[in-house]
Motif scaffolding. Structure first.
Motif, short mmCIF file in Angstrom:
data_model
loop_
_atom_site.label_atom_id
_atom_site.label_comp_id
_atom_site.label_asym_id
_atom_site.label_seq_id
_atom_site.Cartn_x
_atom_site.Cartn_y
_atom_site.Cartn_z
N SER A 211 -20.82 45.75 25.90
CA SER A 211 -21.50 45.84 24.61
C SER A 211 -21.39 47.21 23.95
N GLU A 212 -21.16 48.26 24.72
CA GLU A 212 -21.16 49.59 24.11
C GLU A 212 -19.84 49.93 23.45
N ARG A 213 -18.75 49.50 24.02
CA ARG A 213 -17.46 49.77 23.40
C ARG A 213 -16.71 48.44 23.29
N MET A 214 -16.34 48.14 22.09
CA MET A 214 -15.67 46.87 21.83
C MET A 214 -14.18 46.99 22.10
N ASN A 215 -13.68 46.15 22.97
CA ASN A 215 -12.24 46.07 23.21
C ASN A 215 -11.72 45.00 22.26
N THR A 216 -11.35 45.43 21.06
CA THR A 216 -10.99 44.46 20.02
C THR A 216 -9.76 43.64 20.39
N GLU A 217 -8.76 44.27 21.00
CA GLU A 217 -7.56 43.50 21.37
C GLU A 217 -7.89 42.52 22.49
N GLY A 218 -8.66 42.97 23.48
CA GLY A 218 -9.06 42.08 24.57
C GLY A 218 -9.84 40.88 24.05
N MET A 219 -10.76 41.14 23.11
CA MET A 219 -11.55 40.05 22.54
C MET A 219 -10.67 39.13 21.71
N ALA A 220 -9.71 39.68 20.99
CA ALA A 220 -8.81 38.84 20.20
C ALA A 220 -7.98 37.94 21.11
N VAL A 221 -7.51 38.48 22.23
CA VAL A 221 -6.75 37.66 23.19
C VAL A 221 -7.66 36.57 23.76
N GLU A 222 -8.87 36.95 24.16
CA GLU A 222 -9.84 35.98 24.71
C GLU A 222 -10.07 34.83 23.73
N LEU A 223 -10.34 35.17 22.48
CA LEU A 223 -10.60 34.14 21.47
C LEU A 223 -9.36 33.27 21.21
N ALA A 224 -8.19 33.90 21.19
CA ALA A 224 -6.96 33.14 20.96
C ALA A 224 -6.68 32.19 22.12
N ILE A 225 -6.93 32.63 23.34
CA ILE A 225 -6.71 31.75 24.49
C ILE A 225 -7.71 30.60 24.46
N ARG A 226 -8.94 30.89 24.09
CA ARG A 226 -9.94 29.82 23.98
C ARG A 226 -9.58 28.82 22.88
N GLN A 227 -9.04 29.30 21.78
CA GLN A 227 -8.58 28.40 20.72
C GLN A 227 -7.41 27.56 21.22
N TRP A 228 -6.49 28.18 21.91
CA TRP A 228 -5.33 27.50 22.50
C TRP A 228 -5.82 26.42 23.46
N ALA A 229 -6.85 26.72 24.24
CA ALA A 229 -7.38 25.79 25.24
C ALA A 229 -7.96 24.53 24.61
N ARG A 230 -8.26 24.58 23.34
CA ARG A 230 -8.81 23.40 22.67
C ARG A 230 -7.77 22.29 22.54
N SER A 231 -6.48 22.66 22.62
CA SER A 231 -5.44 21.65 22.43
C SER A 231 -4.40 21.64 23.54
N ASP A 232 -4.63 22.39 24.62
CA ASP A 232 -3.65 22.47 25.69
C ASP A 232 -4.36 22.44 27.05
N GLU A 233 -4.01 21.48 27.88
CA GLU A 233 -4.69 21.31 29.16
C GLU A 233 -4.48 22.48 30.11
#
Length: 186
Positions: free
Chosen positions: A91-113
């Protein structure tokens, strides 16, 4: 070993593009251009785009699981101290690239087993390890699991909120919320 490190370069470029444009943006031509190399170098390391995507998921899940295991290791600290350290870390330092990857993988997971299975394994490891910390504070198993779930809802949720507050006010709100996650009466 050199081949793996060169494959890691492609995987790293894949993550950068995934964070920028989502899984559909992870294309061999785009990665080669971004790396300043020919597509031939890609095909010496991966049989096709699907193999790269599989390698990315394996790298991401192994990395996340290894990180949470290291981050939840007590190593002479108490479980509450470790929980506080985890909250500060996320919470103190935002890893913006790490969070972007996390969100993109979660979005990908919505349509890929395969992506969904990778996300599920990471989530299970995160919940298991943080649940163990809560059990070490004295919580019963079911309560520890519920608290671990709230912990991750907080960790990810707070990073997604755009608060109309200054950095100091945000830090105070995060700290007060964290106190509730690590209630000394647990």
């Amino acid at each position: 070993m050199a081949e793996n490190s060169k494959g890691d370069v492609w995987i790293g470029a894949g993550f950068a593009e995934l964070a920028r444009a989502g899984v559909d943006g992870v294309r061999v031509e785009v990665l080669a251009k971004n790396l300043g190399v020919t597509k031939g170098g890609f095909y010496r390391r991966f049989r096709d785009r699907a193999a790269l995507l599989e390698g990315m998921l394996q790298s991401w899940s192994a990395g996340r699981i290894s990180s949470i295991e290291a981050q939840t290791s007590l190593d002479g600290t108490t479980a509450r101290e470790r929980l506080k350290a985890l909250i500060r870390l996320y919470s103190e330092r935002m890893n913006t690239e790490g969070m972007a990857v996390e969100l993109a993988i979660r979005q990908w997971a919505r349509s890929d087993e395969t992506a969904a299975a990778a996300v599920a394994s990471v989530d299970a490891a995160r919940l298991k390890n943080v649940g163990q910390l809560y059990r070490a504070t004295g919580l019963a198993s079911e309560d520890a699991d519920a608290q671990a779930f709230l912990f991750y809802c907080f960790i990810f949720g707070q990073s997604l909120l755009f608060l109309e507050r200054g950095q100091r006010k945000r830090a105070q709100l995060v700290a007060k919320s964290a106190e509730k996650l690590i209630d000394d009466e647990g």
